[in-house]
Enzyme design. Structure first.
Site, PDB file in Angstrom:
ATOM      1  N   ASP A 159      -1.811  10.768  -2.255  1.00 29.22           N
ATOM      2  CA  ASP A 159      -2.205   9.715  -3.471  1.00 29.22           C
ATOM      3  C   ASP A 159      -2.327  10.175  -4.502  1.00 29.22           C
ATOM      4  O   ASP A 159      -2.463   9.482  -5.724  1.00 29.22           O
ATOM      5  CB  ASP A 159      -3.524   8.912  -2.710  1.00 29.22           C
ATOM      6  N   GLN A 165      -1.914   2.727  10.122  1.00 28.66           N
ATOM      7  CA  GLN A 165      -0.662   2.695   9.400  1.00 28.66           C
ATOM      8  C   GLN A 165       0.247   3.355   9.940  1.00 28.66           C
ATOM      9  O   GLN A 165       1.402   3.250   9.768  1.00 28.66           O
ATOM     10  CB  GLN A 165      -0.953   3.373   7.704  1.00 28.66           C
ATOM     11  N   ARG A 181      -7.643  -0.224  -6.519  1.00 27.14           N
ATOM     12  CA  ARG A 181      -7.964   0.888  -5.738  1.00 27.14           C
ATOM     13  C   ARG A 181      -8.245   1.963  -6.488  1.00 27.14           C
ATOM     14  O   ARG A 181      -7.139   2.017  -7.539  1.00 27.14           O
ATOM     15  CB  ARG A 181      -6.678   0.937  -4.666  1.00 27.14           C
ATOM     16  N   ASN A 228      -5.023  12.322   0.244  1.00 21.99           N
ATOM     17  CA  ASN A 228      -4.240  11.448   1.031  1.00 21.99           C
ATOM     18  C   ASN A 228      -5.084  10.773   2.190  1.00 21.99           C
ATOM     19  O   ASN A 228      -6.336  10.904   2.037  1.00 21.99           O
ATOM     20  CB  ASN A 228      -3.222  12.497   1.759  1.00 21.99           C
ATOM     21  N   LYS A 229      -4.466  10.118   2.991  1.00 19.65           N
ATOM     22  CA  LYS A 229      -5.245   9.183   4.033  1.00 19.65           C
ATOM     23  C   LYS A 229      -6.307   9.999   4.496  1.00 19.65           C
ATOM     24  O   LYS A 229      -6.105  11.227   5.108  1.00 19.65           O
ATOM     25  CB  LYS A 229      -4.266   8.676   4.649  1.00 19.65           C
ATOM     26  N   ARG A 251       0.984  -1.357  -0.133  1.00 18.84           N
ATOM     27  CA  ARG A 251       0.056   0.122  -0.076  1.00 18.84           C
ATOM     28  C   ARG A 251       1.023   0.966   0.028  1.00 18.84           C
ATOM     29  O   ARG A 251       2.156   1.026   0.088  1.00 18.84           O
ATOM     30  CB  ARG A 251      -0.909  -0.134   1.179  1.00 18.84           C
ATOM     31  N   GLY A 252       0.330   2.608  -0.134  1.00 20.66           N
ATOM     32  CA  GLY A 252       0.982   3.525  -0.438  1.00 20.66           C
ATOM     33  C   GLY A 252       1.164   4.016  -1.894  1.00 20.66           C
ATOM     34  O   GLY A 252       1.324   2.991  -2.952  1.00 20.66           O
ATOM     35  N   ALA A 253       0.939   5.105  -2.089  1.00 19.07           N
ATOM     36  CA  ALA A 253       0.764   5.220  -3.859  1.00 19.07           C
ATOM     37  C   ALA A 253       1.878   4.856  -4.596  1.00 19.07           C
ATOM     38  O   ALA A 253       1.856   4.114  -5.416  1.00 19.07           O
ATOM     39  CB  ALA A 253       0.397   7.037  -3.950  1.00 19.07           C
TER      40      ALA A 253
HETATM   41  O1  MRU Z   1      -4.607   3.258   2.272  1.00 23.73           O
HETATM   42  P1  MRU Z   1      -2.850   3.450   2.060  1.00 23.73           P
HETATM   43  O2  MRU Z   1      -2.215   2.964   3.279  1.00 23.73           O
HETATM   44  O3  MRU Z   1      -2.714   2.988   0.756  1.00 23.73           O
HETATM   45  O4  MRU Z   1      -2.642   4.973   2.014  1.00 23.73           O
HETATM   46  C1  MRU Z   1      -1.455   5.423   1.899  1.00 23.73           C
HETATM   47  C2  MRU Z   1      -1.512   7.154   1.971  1.00 23.73           C
HETATM   48  O5  MRU Z   1      -2.520   7.856   2.345  1.00 23.73           O
HETATM   49  C3  MRU Z   1      -0.053   7.755   1.926  1.00 23.73           C
HETATM   50  O6  MRU Z   1       0.083   8.804   2.672  1.00 23.73           O
HETATM   51  C4  MRU Z   1       0.031   8.141   0.383  1.00 23.73           C
HETATM   52  O7  MRU Z   1      -0.022   6.936  -0.378  1.00 23.73           O
HETATM   53  C5  MRU Z   1       1.543   8.676   0.333  1.00 23.73           C
HETATM   54  S1  MRU Z   1       2.680   7.414   0.161  1.00 23.73           S
HETATM   55  C6  MRU Z   1       4.123   7.830  -0.217  1.00 23.73           C
END
Ligand code: MRU
Length: 356
Positions: A246, A205, A96, A256-257, A51-53
């Site tokens: 994201d 996270q 996603r 973002n999250k 996970r994470g963009a």
């Molecule tokens: O749902 P996730 O854990 O994939 O969400 C991740 C985030 O929101 C991160 O902050 C974002 O992807 C930036 S990662 C460098």
């Protein structure tokens, strides 16, 4: 807790499989998950094992290598292989909706593949080129994160304290990190930085991943409940809020999250800079504003469950948007691999990333 090499081997290719650090198990267990086919990789992405963009983008790139190679078994005709490859690409794209890096990587690798098929290249040479492209996405991500980290750390004085949300660290990228990469780069530059990590309900996270990787790298980290952020900022305990993104729209609005937007409002209220750290692969020139960004709605079960038990009465509803959008006027600056981008964002983002 065992340490991992740094930058972390978040997504790698090994013997015809995409190999991921299984982030659902951290911090208790460090285990690698091998994805030998497209359904298992799609599941890993949708379950947030990866996970994470930027990390999702890297996984998708290698996923297309996997697709091509699996579809080459017993089939030599690149046009026929391409048909199933495009179906697999669609499956990966459906995992996603919010992180643009997923679509960016699929389009980049997909376009190269389609072009090679049109030119009449052999299945074997396309296979090699695909691997090189997926590996380039990974290597470029680490380089971009290192570079944005170096630019970002110039915004931090020695002994600064940073608040971050979710995990925008090595685990969320090719291995180095964006928002947390700024902290790593500050450390590499000899600064002593401490971090408050929001726990980040519902999947934690921040508590599980950001705290783990900062501790892993010997950086002082304190986990706070998401609801403690206002008190933290009002008591002057934070010098800067830094998050990842994201997707950044053409006007600078940043998804973002979930829980990032309230931090930006709080930072504004308390006169604290709010920075978004992201590489070019997170910028989406084709999305005009944050309102056009698709926000993933996840299973309400994630809200009902807490630490292995049920947190809500049976029969009660839960709403679980995974991301929110911070309007550009609340963003002090965007930290990029090309330097610090300040308002007006529409013009300045186009100058920096518009041509990429
Ligand atoms: O749902 P996730 O854990 O994939 O969400 C991740 C985030 O929101 C991160 O902050 C974002 O992807 C930036 S990662 C460098």
């Amino acid at each position: 807790m065992n340490a991992l090499p740094f930058p972390f081997p978040v997504v790698t290719w090994d013997d015809q499989a995409v190999v991921l650090i299984d982030q659902t198990l951290l911090p208790e267990q460090i285990e690698f998950r091998r994805c030998n086919d497209i359904p298992s990789l799609c599941l890993a992405i949708s379950e947030l094992a990866v996970r994470g963009a930027p990390a999702i983008g890297v996984a998708a790139g290698f996923g297309l290598v996997l697709s091509w190679r699996l579809n080459m078994v017993g089939e030599n005709d690149p046009k026929k292989i391409l048909e199933q490859f495009l179906a697999d690409k669609k499956q990966l794209a459906a995992t996603r909706p919010t992180a643009v890096n997923l679509f960016w990587a699929l389009d980049r690798v997909g376009a190269m593949t389609a072009e090679m098929v049109t030119k009449g290249e052999s299945a074997e040479s396309i296979s090699s080129a695909l691997f090189a492209e997926a590996q380039a996405i990974l290597d470029e991500d680490v380089a971009m994160c290192r570079s944005l980290g170096m630019h970002g750390q110039e915004l931090l004085r020695d002994y600064s304290t940073v608040l971050t949300h979710c995990n925008a660290g090595g685990l969320a990228t090719g291995g180095y990190g964006t928002a947390v990469g700024v902290v790593f780069a500050a450390k590499e530059s000899g600064k002593s930085i401490s971090v408050f990590a929001d726990e980040t309900r519902p999947l934690l996270q921040g508590a599980r991943l950001t705290a783990w990787e900062l501790q892993n790298q010997g950086i002082e980290v304190t986990v706070v409940c998401d609801s403690a952020a206002a008190t933290l900022l009002s008591q002057g305990k934070v010098d800067a809020v830094i998050t990842g993104a994201d997707r950044i729209a053409a006007n600078g609005d940043a998804a973002n999250k979930i829980g990032t937007y309230p931090l930006a409002v709080l930072a504004d209220r308390h006169g604290i800079p709010f920075y978004v750290a992201a590489p070019g692969s997170t910028f989406d020139a084709g999305t005009e504003t944050g309102q056009d960004i698709a926000i993933e709605l996840r299973d309400p079960g994630e809200v009902h469950q807490f630490h292995g038990g049920r947190a809500t009465p049976e029969g009660v509803a839960a709403w679980n948007p995974a991301f929110d959008v911070t309007p550009n006027d609340l963003i002090t600056a965007i930290i990029s691999e090309h330097g610090i981008i300040r308002p007006p964002y529409r013009e300045n983002l186009a100058k920096v990333w518009g041509s990429e």
